[in-house]
Scaffold this motif. Structure first.
Motif, PDB file in Angstrom:
ATOM      1  N   TYR A 171      27.032  22.931  22.135  1.00 24.26           N
ATOM      2  CA  TYR A 171      27.205  21.580  22.653  1.00 24.26           C
ATOM      3  C   TYR A 171      28.629  21.150  22.356  1.00 24.26           C
ATOM      4  O   TYR A 171      29.100  21.278  21.235  1.00 24.26           O
ATOM      5  CB  TYR A 171      26.209  20.640  21.966  1.00 24.26           C
ATOM      6  CG  TYR A 171      26.058  19.321  22.687  1.00 24.26           C
ATOM      7  CD1 TYR A 171      25.060  19.149  23.643  1.00 24.26           C
ATOM      8  CD2 TYR A 171      26.912  18.251  22.420  1.00 24.26           C
ATOM      9  CE1 TYR A 171      24.911  17.955  24.319  1.00 24.26           C
ATOM     10  CE2 TYR A 171      26.767  17.049  23.093  1.00 24.26           C
ATOM     11  CZ  TYR A 171      25.764  16.902  24.034  1.00 24.26           C
ATOM     12  OH  TYR A 171      25.623  15.716  24.706  1.00 24.26           O
ATOM     13  N   THR A 172      29.310  20.668  23.386  1.00 19.19           N
ATOM     14  CA  THR A 172      30.720  20.365  23.222  1.00 19.19           C
ATOM     15  C   THR A 172      30.972  18.853  23.287  1.00 19.19           C
ATOM     16  O   THR A 172      30.425  18.168  24.151  1.00 19.19           O
ATOM     17  CB  THR A 172      31.541  21.071  24.315  1.00 19.19           C
ATOM     18  OG1 THR A 172      31.311  22.460  24.202  1.00 19.19           O
ATOM     19  CG2 THR A 172      33.019  20.788  24.164  1.00 19.19           C
ATOM     20  N   ILE A 199      35.515  26.034  11.978  1.00 20.63           N
ATOM     21  CA  ILE A 199      36.623  26.888  12.399  1.00 20.63           C
ATOM     22  C   ILE A 199      37.638  25.985  13.096  1.00 20.63           C
ATOM     23  O   ILE A 199      37.293  25.288  14.050  1.00 20.63           O
ATOM     24  CB  ILE A 199      36.140  27.948  13.413  1.00 20.63           C
ATOM     25  CG1 ILE A 199      35.043  28.815  12.807  1.00 20.63           C
ATOM     26  CG2 ILE A 199      37.300  28.776  13.925  1.00 20.63           C
ATOM     27  CD1 ILE A 199      35.514  29.920  11.925  1.00 20.63           C
ATOM     28  N   VAL A 200      38.849  25.966  12.590  1.00 22.82           N
ATOM     29  CA  VAL A 200      39.887  25.189  13.248  1.00 22.82           C
ATOM     30  C   VAL A 200      40.886  26.175  13.835  1.00 22.82           C
ATOM     31  O   VAL A 200      41.543  26.910  13.086  1.00 22.82           O
ATOM     32  CB  VAL A 200      40.595  24.239  12.261  1.00 22.82           C
ATOM     33  CG1 VAL A 200      41.717  23.480  12.945  1.00 22.82           C
ATOM     34  CG2 VAL A 200      39.591  23.272  11.644  1.00 22.82           C
ATOM     35  N   ASP A 201      40.981  26.218  15.134  1.00 22.24           N
ATOM     36  CA  ASP A 201      41.882  27.148  15.820  1.00 22.24           C
ATOM     37  C   ASP A 201      41.749  28.574  15.284  1.00 22.24           C
ATOM     38  O   ASP A 201      42.741  29.242  14.999  1.00 22.24           O
ATOM     39  CB  ASP A 201      43.339  26.677  15.701  1.00 22.24           C
ATOM     40  CG  ASP A 201      43.598  25.444  16.538  1.00 22.24           C
ATOM     41  OD1 ASP A 201      42.850  25.228  17.511  1.00 22.24           O
ATOM     42  OD2 ASP A 201      44.528  24.685  16.211  1.00 22.24           O
ATOM     43  N   GLY A 202      40.528  29.007  15.091  1.00 26.23           N
ATOM     44  CA  GLY A 202      40.293  30.383  14.676  1.00 26.23           C
ATOM     45  C   GLY A 202      40.321  30.614  13.179  1.00 26.23           C
ATOM     46  O   GLY A 202      40.003  31.697  12.721  1.00 26.23           O
ATOM     47  N   VAL A 203      40.688  29.599  12.406  1.00 26.33           N
ATOM     48  CA  VAL A 203      40.790  29.777  10.965  1.00 26.33           C
ATOM     49  C   VAL A 203      39.662  28.993  10.290  1.00 26.33           C
ATOM     50  O   VAL A 203      39.490  27.811  10.564  1.00 26.33           O
ATOM     51  CB  VAL A 203      42.148  29.272  10.437  1.00 26.33           C
ATOM     52  CG1 VAL A 203      42.322  29.650   8.981  1.00 26.33           C
ATOM     53  CG2 VAL A 203      43.278  29.818  11.276  1.00 26.33           C
ATOM     54  N   PRO A 204      38.902  29.630   9.410  1.00 21.01           N
ATOM     55  CA  PRO A 204      37.835  28.899   8.716  1.00 21.01           C
ATOM     56  C   PRO A 204      38.409  27.730   7.918  1.00 21.01           C
ATOM     57  O   PRO A 204      39.474  27.844   7.311  1.00 21.01           O
ATOM     58  CB  PRO A 204      37.236  29.949   7.767  1.00 21.01           C
ATOM     59  CG  PRO A 204      37.632  31.251   8.327  1.00 21.01           C
ATOM     60  CD  PRO A 204      38.945  31.038   9.021  1.00 21.01           C
ATOM     61  N   PHE A 205      37.693  26.633   7.959  1.00 20.20           N
ATOM     62  CA  PHE A 205      38.144  25.429   7.268  1.00 20.20           C
ATOM     63  C   PHE A 205      37.128  25.109   6.179  1.00 20.20           C
ATOM     64  O   PHE A 205      35.940  24.967   6.456  1.00 20.20           O
ATOM     65  CB  PHE A 205      38.234  24.277   8.274  1.00 20.20           C
ATOM     66  CG  PHE A 205      38.797  23.004   7.703  1.00 20.20           C
ATOM     67  CD1 PHE A 205      40.167  22.791   7.697  1.00 20.20           C
ATOM     68  CD2 PHE A 205      37.966  22.032   7.173  1.00 20.20           C
ATOM     69  CE1 PHE A 205      40.698  21.629   7.169  1.00 20.20           C
ATOM     70  CE2 PHE A 205      38.484  20.870   6.647  1.00 20.20           C
ATOM     71  CZ  PHE A 205      39.858  20.665   6.648  1.00 20.20           C
ATOM     72  N   THR A 225      33.092  22.092  19.448  1.00 19.35           N
ATOM     73  CA  THR A 225      31.888  22.732  19.970  1.00 19.35           C
ATOM     74  C   THR A 225      30.969  23.065  18.811  1.00 19.35           C
ATOM     75  O   THR A 225      31.408  23.632  17.823  1.00 19.35           O
ATOM     76  CB  THR A 225      32.245  24.011  20.736  1.00 19.35           C
ATOM     77  OG1 THR A 225      33.144  23.660  21.774  1.00 19.35           O
ATOM     78  CG2 THR A 225      31.015  24.651  21.331  1.00 19.35           C
ATOM     79  N   VAL A 226      29.721  22.673  18.958  1.00 15.87           N
ATOM     80  CA  VAL A 226      28.744  22.929  17.909  1.00 15.87           C
ATOM     81  C   VAL A 226      27.837  24.058  18.381  1.00 15.87           C
ATOM     82  O   VAL A 226      27.166  23.934  19.402  1.00 15.87           O
ATOM     83  CB  VAL A 226      27.937  21.657  17.619  1.00 15.87           C
ATOM     84  CG1 VAL A 226      26.921  21.917  16.521  1.00 15.87           C
ATOM     85  CG2 VAL A 226      28.867  20.524  17.225  1.00 15.87           C
ATOM     86  N   ILE A 259      36.441  23.764  16.083  1.00 18.70           N
ATOM     87  CA  ILE A 259      37.358  22.680  16.419  1.00 18.70           C
ATOM     88  C   ILE A 259      38.585  23.288  17.083  1.00 18.70           C
ATOM     89  O   ILE A 259      39.235  24.170  16.514  1.00 18.70           O
ATOM     90  CB  ILE A 259      37.750  21.894  15.150  1.00 18.70           C
ATOM     91  CG1 ILE A 259      36.487  21.284  14.524  1.00 18.70           C
ATOM     92  CG2 ILE A 259      38.786  20.819  15.465  1.00 18.70           C
ATOM     93  CD1 ILE A 259      36.706  20.625  13.185  1.00 18.70           C
ATOM     94  N   THR A 260      38.866  22.853  18.288  1.00 17.30           N
ATOM     95  CA  THR A 260      40.010  23.385  19.031  1.00 17.30           C
ATOM     96  C   THR A 260      41.016  22.262  19.207  1.00 17.30           C
ATOM     97  O   THR A 260      40.654  21.169  19.640  1.00 17.30           O
ATOM     98  CB  THR A 260      39.544  23.897  20.409  1.00 17.30           C
ATOM     99  OG1 THR A 260      38.414  24.737  20.205  1.00 17.30           O
ATOM    100  CG2 THR A 260      40.635  24.669  21.102  1.00 17.30           C
ATOM    101  N   THR A 261      42.249  22.544  18.884  1.00 17.59           N
ATOM    102  CA  THR A 261      43.248  21.483  18.985  1.00 17.59           C
ATOM    103  C   THR A 261      43.893  21.496  20.366  1.00 17.59           C
ATOM    104  O   THR A 261      43.711  22.422  21.147  1.00 17.59           O
ATOM    105  CB  THR A 261      44.337  21.636  17.911  1.00 17.59           C
ATOM    106  OG1 THR A 261      44.920  22.928  18.066  1.00 17.59           O
ATOM    107  CG2 THR A 261      43.746  21.509  16.519  1.00 17.59           C
ATOM    108  N   LYS A 262      44.658  20.457  20.627  1.00 14.10           N
ATOM    109  CA  LYS A 262      45.248  20.297  21.952  1.00 14.10           C
ATOM    110  C   LYS A 262      46.346  21.320  22.217  1.00 14.10           C
ATOM    111  O   LYS A 262      47.061  21.721  21.301  1.00 14.10           O
ATOM    112  CB  LYS A 262      45.824  18.885  22.075  1.00 14.10           C
ATOM    113  CG  LYS A 262      44.722  17.859  22.182  1.00 14.10           C
ATOM    114  CD  LYS A 262      45.254  16.468  22.431  1.00 14.10           C
ATOM    115  CE  LYS A 262      44.085  15.557  22.740  1.00 14.10           C
ATOM    116  NZ  LYS A 262      44.301  14.188  22.324  1.00 14.10           N
ATOM    117  N   LYS A 263      46.456  21.692  23.478  1.00 14.27           N
ATOM    118  CA  LYS A 263      47.481  22.647  23.883  1.00 14.27           C
ATOM    119  C   LYS A 263      48.332  22.010  24.983  1.00 14.27           C
ATOM    120  O   LYS A 263      47.872  21.117  25.690  1.00 14.27           O
ATOM    121  CB  LYS A 263      46.843  23.914  24.465  1.00 14.27           C
ATOM    122  CG  LYS A 263      45.664  24.451  23.674  1.00 14.27           C
ATOM    123  CD  LYS A 263      46.088  25.588  22.782  1.00 14.27           C
ATOM    124  CE  LYS A 263      44.929  26.162  21.977  1.00 14.27           C
ATOM    125  NZ  LYS A 263      44.366  25.264  20.956  1.00 14.27           N
TER     126      LYS A 263
END
Lengths: 1120, 483
Positions: free
Chosen positions: A232-233, A295-301, A345-346, A367-371
């Motif tokens: 779910y996004t 996960i923030v941009d591929g890195v575990p948080f 996205t969950v 969590i995906t940040t803005k591009k």
């Protein structure tokens, strides 16, 4: 011709490659079937009459040394052969033999492959041959960039191809007049009918429909339409609508299955987050044991607080090593700027989370940040400001009622004779303080204006090969408490995407940095709202803190003492991820995710001597503490993936490996004996230094995983994931575990019988998934027997104390997840509906098994022989109610109905949980007494007892209470747009039971604690029917039983207008005149209004915690 | 199943598929066991290394004394409040509930020393097991440390059995066994205590030693053979084994190392000649004993939620001193507050509240041994004259005349018990335990409790077992009256 020779060659070559693959498989089979055939001649001599084909083939094999490869049933369909050739070439001989046979054949090297002529070919062959045309083209996105791996399908035959890394494709034979359908995840599908000799240039638009929006599913992406799992996004726009500094708070109510409870309204407070319930017994576990993976941009948080375990986070509390509700310490998510987030996205079910293996046992939040996007450079500025107020207050006694309570309590206990001057220090509220004073402590202490300000500036742009975004943000949030206490964050976000000129190498870099500076100090002021209403003034006539001393000793704890202490918590977060991928061939990629993050908090706590009440305010009592904690994570993930068409479908596979290391370090030192207040910031000036603690913990995780998925005509989809996980948290020989999941979906709306008959149904999907995953959510090094040094020494030798009771035998916890769902779209997807059911079962549960203190410790890490089940139903409904040129109205409704049960626990009666949990009941129950009212004869609280008389006894009279958790929760979000105006309103609904506020109060009259106004309805004389027991001066058993009875449990349901945003977008004409691209002004409000029957402060935070803040801001957004 | 074409790409020239194959194989095979096998954490030491090294093993045992710093104050204040020694001015649960004899199983902080005592006992058991498994065999030190651990274990079982009655007897570190223990009867617990103390008598040094375990030091802050003897004397007295009590107490009294300190002001100083075992002040520390820190008043006692410096001497105790008793002036402090005119009395055996360390927490001292000897003799109804002499030694130090009452057993016993009240007040709970073991608790508390504003019930003589223990160990039963 626009395409190069090289590319054409590539296409042919690819086809050839695929053919070879298929043949190789057949070859292998052939070797098994036909071993031993030998021959040397290159010519064939045959003279047969009505001989079975198989025998003829065998003869040819003997003569030539060629092999035949054919299916077993060759004889069934073949006709007998009559042929006469002499010294014919192999080719000629075969032509003769196979003429009139229902087979085709092909000679490859020395292998003759016999294939059945398939029926369609038969049919086509029967028809007049269609005219075939060659189609070539390129697929581009809205920015003019090539879209690789877009699927290009011939509608009439279902065959097709994919675009290469330059977006190009070639279809050598397309029936003339047949349309092509071009699809790609994240884009709306596009249909075109090619003309012969015209090079196609197709532009794909970004998907506007929810169904086709991209879903970030870990190491690969899909769309809602094709997803076999549950994801779910929440989009960045919905997050930006909310004036909060912690992005997690922006998810409240928005995701089915995700329950977020704020523990306090103080900025930076940690929320309790549960994704699909508790998979684990929540007692004695690390606080993060039931947390999803972030996960923030591929890195575990890291989801654990950075507040030092050695030093309290002041008002945010001292984090505990084990699970405690509510959570204490500062939320780590405060390091993330909500406005930098593109989407969250969950991932929930086994299929969606399996690729993360054990780390995703409790679900995954990506969590995906803005591009940046292709286009002219633009600057986007967004500023808002406002302030917060407390959402709710309680009705507490006024001075006369309070004093009456205190006196009556003493009378009831026969203690009125103690009200003599000698006892002034015991009863200052009755003997010393001004009995005519009245202060509304709630108003004074927790309803000041909490300022809020946020500013964001983004610079972005890019060319076809490189896009960038640089964003800077500033956020400032104050508290409702008196004094200038703020939490400020400065953040920087950089994203760069680059593609090499040959379109093969892709680099995606993202960097996030933030600095959070909180001076939130000292005490939880909220607990002082129950001060006696006649408590003294806060300041004396000279403006100093008033302690109202008696005989040199303070008679009260001045709630503003904390303003004399100084605290600082500075968090520096830096995280960076690089994704490098290289396209070896169309469909074949190698890539590597590399990530690093470091989150560090430095805390200082300074307590000058005048912080203390007299007589403890002597100079040597001044002290200071310094602590830091940091968490460093690095991750390396090499991967290889391969995607191609296979039959009428798309085949994807992925093989990857993960190496992750978390390093955490905590250190704390305190000093005392400072010569004066101005030296408190320098530990060297302390006469006595005390090491509060020093720990260093390493965690390593290693995994190899693979995924295979097949999507047949976007109709039948299957997705299989397998994984082997290793964790350093287990002892030798127990580190590795194997896990996996399978997910399948059937998009039945694509079936022609549905498509042709049910026109209102635009989308229909059934999906199911099942998987097993492990969980290592337990502390590190628990299997090792170790001693930890003490900071102080005895006889000059630093002490050593046992760290824990070691247990070398515990192993992976196992979670089995099952999910089934139906997804429907009606009337061109104007209504989208998802209903899902899940069942998660956890066994071998890893936990700190509670032990009696007799064992020396309160717990040991072990696997519990229990089976815990979380089931639930989740509904998401999206409707486009009105959609006209000027007016749109969209509604979203989510509902989650979670259920939790302890299914099995053999031997629970001899376990430490014998009187904590009940088999067949949820984990959220409490075993408590049953409260029956106030005894009209004695005025004491009475309870149900088996014996029928007296006070209840333990454990005979306890029974399982209602489940103290949400029965259901959900939200309704409405978004209405009219011309430039947009209104968003979200209503959050929670149905739950909770501890009522009475559990937070002592016996009325027992101490100098103000009480709810309701408590005036108390028993005074025999025969009285009252809601509250008689006032007592001494702590007494009936009341202490009451607070652990069902009398202290009540409905804590609420409906809250969680978020309102009203915005206006200026008309383009005006905007253009000002040389701007876009201007938007808005009003935002969080926690606008709460409807609840809960008595007390707030049903969400419960007890005497500070309720969530009602935050109101206005702001403007400019783009130029 | 992946096929790469050889002539395909510029970058990917001949032999390319080998690279890919190698890459895939690498992925498949880099399942490093090594990667997830970590060294022990840098901030901890593995148990085997602790006990195979004498210095570290000593640190593991002596750290128990560091942790015991506040136990003297806890035990003294709590038992003092429960009995007739102290008055509370605080409404803090941890203080007032003791004063009102209103303890209950789920109170916080937990009732009594249960949790900390069993944690010390675990550490003793762990030390014994560790030393037996890993201890250096060619040294006497492991044996001494085992004896020391046994002494400490016996010490804490003594307090457990006196606070709670029957208690579970944990003699290993095996949590699977300990978690399901039943309560052992008092005689069983005492049997274990006596066994441990006899072993400790044999195994411990006669001399006080420093952290090397062999070098002699002036500090009396490690248990010696005499400490084991002194505690054994007390245990025999409590278990009505008076001949043994007499024997053991005599051993200590005749040991030339120990002398009654003539001036009461000097009894609790560090390395006092009367001290049999003291707890040293751990380093670093900016204060002396916890007793001094928490009892000595510099202003009116704190009310409200305060939990330190909130107690004053109960008038019952104040009035029990004979006139001229030096202990009344030396061991009880007073502070006068002018508005309104009030004098507060507080325990003042430990006086030093500065950071200059002059006092150690005294656990066992010779004064008590004199009173044990006297009582043991009287209880056996033999050598009453000799018992009188022993008693008079204590009275003399207090500046009191010789015992002048009738020299019969009854009167002498009463005199000795009274002497215990004034000599051992607010010191490790002596008064409370004396009231219980002599059966005087009901008559005394029936008078005292109403003055405190509470009602006495015989069952309050025992602490409740913390609720959590009953919950976690299904075999544990609560003490009567606390269900």
């Amino acid at each position: 011709m626009k395409y190069s020779f090289h590319e054409r060659a590539a296409y042919c070559q690819l086809r050839k490659t695929l053919l070879i693959m298929r043949l190789t498989t057949i070859l292998l089979l052939a070797c098994i079937l036909h071993a031993g055939a030998r021959g040397t001649a290159q010519t064939v001599t045959l003279s047969v009459n009505n001989m079975p084909l198989e025998q003829v083939c065998k003869r040819i094999e003997h003569q030539t040394g060629y092999y035949f490869v054919y299916a077993q049933d060759l004889n069934k369909t073949s006709r007998n052969v009559s042929v006469n050739v002499s010294n014919a070439s192999v080719n000629d001989a075969l032509r003769e033999v196979f003429s009139g046979q229902p087979f085709t054949y092909q000679i490859i090297d020395k292998v003759i492959v016999v294939n059945t002529l398939n029926k369609t070919e038969d049919v086509q062959a029967a028809k007049p041959p269609e005219r075939m045309i060659r189609v070539e083209g390129v697929v581009l996105n809205g920015n003019g960039q090539p879209v690789s791996e877009a699927s290009v399908t011939i509608k009439t035959t279902g065959k097709g191809t994919f675009t290469n890394e330059k977006g190009e494709f070639v279809l050598p034979s397309v029936p003339a007049g047949s349309p092509l359908v071009v699809t790609h995840i994240g884009y709306a599908s596009h249909t075109v009918t090619p003309k012969e000799g015209v090079y196609l240039e197709l532009k794909l638009d970004l998907a506007m429909s929810i169904l086709d929006a991209q879903v970030v599913k870990g190491y690969y992406n899909t769309s809602n339409r094709l997803n076999t799992g549950d994801a779910y996004t929440v989009k960045g726009d919905d997050i930006a609508r909310q004036p909060v500094s912690d992005p997690i708070l922006a998810l409240v109510g928005r995701v089915p299955g995700l329950s977020i409870s704020q523990t306090s309204g103080v900025p930076g407070a940690y929320s309790t987050i549960q994704l699909r319930g508790e998979n684990t017994i929540p007692l004695n576990k690390p606080t993060t044991a039931n947390d999803p993976l972030y996960i923030v941009d591929g890195v575990p948080f890291g989801s654990e607080t950075l507040t030092s375990p050695y030093m309290s986070g002041g008002v945010l509390g001292l984090p505990s090593a084990v699970n405690n509700a509510p959570r204490q310490g500062m939320s780590p998510f405060i390091s993330l700027n909500p406005l930098d987030i593109e989407s969250i996205t969950v991932l929930k079910d086994a299929d969606a989370t399996a690729i993360y293996g054990s780390r995703g046992a409790n679900g995954v939040i990506v969590i995906t940040t803005k591009k940046g996007k292709v286009g002219q450079n633009k600057v986007d500025i967004n500023i808002n400001t406002g302030f917060g107020k407390v959402t709710r207050k309680m009705h507490l006694m006024h001075t006369p009622e309070y004093l009456e309570m205190r006196r009556e309590a003493m009378k009831n206990d026969g203690l009125l004779s103690r009200l003599i001057p000698q006892n002034t220090s015991i009863y200052p509220d009755l003997l010393l303080w001004d009995t005519t004073r009245y202060t509304d402590w709630q108003e004074t202490l927790i309803n000041n204006n909490a300022p809020f300000a946020n500013a964001q500036i983004n610079l972005s742009g890019g060319s076809n090969n490189m896009q960038f975004l640089i964003g800077g943000g500033y956020n400032r949030q104050g508290t409702l408490f008196p004094g200038n206490y703020v939490d400020q964050r400065v953040s920087l976000h950089v994203s760069i995407s680059q593609t090499s000129l040959n379109q093969r190498l892709h680099i995606q870099l993202s960097l996030n940095y933030s600095n959070d500076n909180s001076n939130m100090s000292g005490d939880n002021i909220a607990k002082y709202i129950t001060l006696p209403p006649n408590a003294p003034t806060l300041f004396d006539t000279k403006g100093n803190l008033n302690w109202q001393p008696y005989g040199g000793t303070a008679t009260w704890q001045n709630p503003l003492a904390y303003t004399y202490s100084r605290a600082k918590a500075i968090t520096n977060y830096s995280g960076g991820g690089v994704n490098l991928s290289y396209d070896l061939l169309t469909g074949l990629h190698i890539q590597a995710n590399l990530g690093y993050s470091r989150d560090q908090m430095d805390q200082t706590n300074i307590i000058p001597s005048d912080y203390y009440p007299p007589p403890n305010n002597f100079p040597s009592n001044r002290s200071s503490g310094f602590a830091n904690k940091n968490l460093t994570t690095w991750i390396i993930e090499p991967q290889i993936s391969y995607n191609r068409t296979l039959g009428k479908g798309r085949f994807e596979c992925l093989l990857g490996s993960t190496f992750q290391e978390n390093h955490s370090y905590a250190f704390g030192i305190s000093g005392s004996g400072y010569a004066n207040n101005s030296l408190l910031t320098n530990i060297n000036a302390a006469n006595y230094k005390n090491l509060l603690g020093n720990t260093e913990v390493l965690y390593r995780h290693n995994a190899i995983y693979g995924r295979i998925s097949y999507d047949w005509e976007q109709k039948y989809i299957v997705n299989i994931t397998a994984r082997r996980d290793g964790s350093s948290r287990f002892g030798p020989g127990k580190q590795f575990g194997n896990f996996g999941a399978i997910g399948a979906a059937w998009i039945f709306s694509e079936e022609s019988f549905i498509r042709n008959n049910l026109h209102f149904l635009s989308f229909g999907k059934l999906r199911a998934s099942y998987g097993v995953t492990g969980n290592d959510g337990i502390g590190d090094y628990q299997f090792l027997s170790t001693y930890t040094p003490l900071s102080s020494s005895y006889q000059g030798v630093a002490g050593l104390i046992p760290t824990l009771i070691p247990n070398p035998d515990f192993r992976w916890e196992r979670v089995r997840k099952l999910e089934g769902a139906i997804e429907l779209g009606f009337i061109q997807d104007k209504i989208l509906f998802t209903l899902s059911y899940y069942r998660n079962r956890t066994d071998n549960e890893l936990l700190s098994y509670a032990l009696p203190s007799i064992t020396g410790f309160s717990s040991v890490t072990a696997n519990l022989p229990a089976l815990i089940q979380n089931t639930g139903m989740e509904i998401a409904l999206h409707t486009k109610n009105i959609s006209t040129k000027n007016l749109t109205w969209i509604s979203d409704f989510t509902l989650s109905v979670p259920r939790n049960k302890l299914v099995k626990y053999p031997g629970i009666e001899n376990s430490p949980y014998a009187y904590t949990y009940v088999v067949g009941q949820p984990l959220f129950i409490k075993l408590i007494y049953h409260y029956t009212g106030v005894d009209p004869a004695t005025g004491n609280y009475i309870f149900a007892t088996k014996s029928g008389t007296g006070l209840p006894s333990y454990p005979e009279d306890i029974y399982p209470s209602k489940s103290l958790t949400q029965a259901y929760y959900g939200a309704i979000n409405n978004s209405i747009t009219y011309k430039g105006f947009q209104l968003n309103i979200m209503l959050q609904i929670v149905r739950q039971n909770g501890l009522n506020y009475l559990a937070a109060f002592q016996t009325p009259g027992v101490s100098r604690q103000n009480q709810p106004e309701e408590a005036t309805n108390r028993w005074q004389k025999p025969g009285d029917i009252a809601a509250f027991q008689l006032y007592r001066n001494n702590s007494n058993k009936p009341y202490s039983i009451y607070t652990s009875s069902d009398g202290a449990i009540s409905d804590a349901s609420f409906a809250r207008i969680k978020n309102v945003e009203l915005s206006y977008q200026l008309r383009e004409a005006y905007v253009k005149k000002a040389h701007l691209q876009n201007v938007r002004i808005y009003f935002q409000c969080q926690n606008l209004f709460t409807f609840t029957k809960y008595k007390g402060l707030d049903p969400e935070t419960q007890g005497l915690s500070l309720p969530p803040v009602r935050m109101m801001t206005i702001g403007a957004q400019l783009t130029f | 199943m992946l096929f790469i074409n050889r002539q395909k790409s510029n970058w990917f020239s001949s032999g390319g598929e080998i690279y890919v194959a190698v890459f895939i194989m690498l992925l498949a095979n880099i399942q490093c066991k090594k990667f997830v096998q970590l060294d022990p954490p840098s901030t901890q030491i593995v148990t085997a290394s602790v006990f195979s090294n004498n210095d570290a093993a000593t640190a593991a045992v002596t750290s128990i004394y560091t942790q015991m710093q506040s136990e003297s104050w806890n035990m003294s204040q709590n038992c003092g409040l429960l009995s007739d020694e102290l008055v509370s001015s605080s409404t803090n649960n941890g203080v007032q509930l003791y004063y009102l004899n209103n303890l209950f199983p789920s109170m916080a902080p937990l009732p009594g020393p249960w949790q900390s005592a069993y944690n010390y006992i675990y550490q003793c058991n762990a030390a014994m097991e560790g030393l037996r498994a890993y201890g250096t065999s060619n040294s006497i030190i492991p044996q001494r440390l085992i004896a020391e651990a046994k002494f400490v274990r016996a010490f804490w079982y003594f307090y457990l059995v006196n606070c709670y009655g029957d208690v579970p007897l944990a003699t290993t570190t095996n949590y699977a066994v300990n978690a399901l223990l039943r309560r052992s009867s008092k005689p069983e617990v005492y049997r274990q205590i006596i066994l441990d103390l006899k072993d400790a008598q044999q195994g411990l040094s006669d001399d006080y030693v420093d952290a090397s375990d062999t070098t002699i030091t002036q500090d009396r802050i490690r248990p010696t053979s005499a400490a084991a003897t002194a505690l054994l004397a007390r245990v025999y007295l409590y278990t009505d084994s008076f001949a043994n009590a007499e024997l053991e107490a005599s051993k200590v009294i005749t040991n030339s190392r120990y002398k009654l300190v003539p001036n009461p002001d000097s009894v609790f100083l560090m390395n006092s000649q009367e001290a049999i075992w003291q707890l040293g002040i751990p380093d670093p520390s900016n204060q002396n004993t916890m007793d001094a820190f928490n009892f000595v008043l510099t202003a009116a006692p704190g009310g409200g939620d305060a939990n330190t410096r909130t107690v004053t001497i109960n008038p019952v105790l104040l009035n029990s001193f004979e006139s001229g008793d030096k202990r009344l002036t030396s061991w009880i402090g007073k502070i006068h507050v002018s508005s309104p005119d009030t004098t507060y009395y507080f325990p003042y055996k430990y006086k030093n509240i500065t950071s200059n360390i002059t006092e150690f927490t005294t656990v066992l001292r010779l004064g008590e041994q004199y009173l044990i000897l006297a009582e043991a003799k009287v209880r056996q109804n033999k050598e009453l004259d000799s018992a009188k002499i022993v008693l008079n030694a204590i009275r003399e130090r207090a500046g009191l005349p010789e015992y002048s009452g009738t020299p019969d057993q009854q009167s002498l016993l009463a005199a000795i018990l009274h002497e215990r009240q004034t000599e051992l007040f607010v010191e490790w709970g002596h008064r409370w335990f004396d009231l219980i073991r002599t059966g005087n608790i009901d008559p005394v508390m029936n008078v005292v409790a109403p003055r405190k504003g509470s009602v006495w019930n015989t069952v309050y003589a025992l602490y409740p077992i913390p609720q959590n223990e009953i919950t976690q160990d299904p075999n544990l039963l609560q003490n009567p009256g606390y269900n």
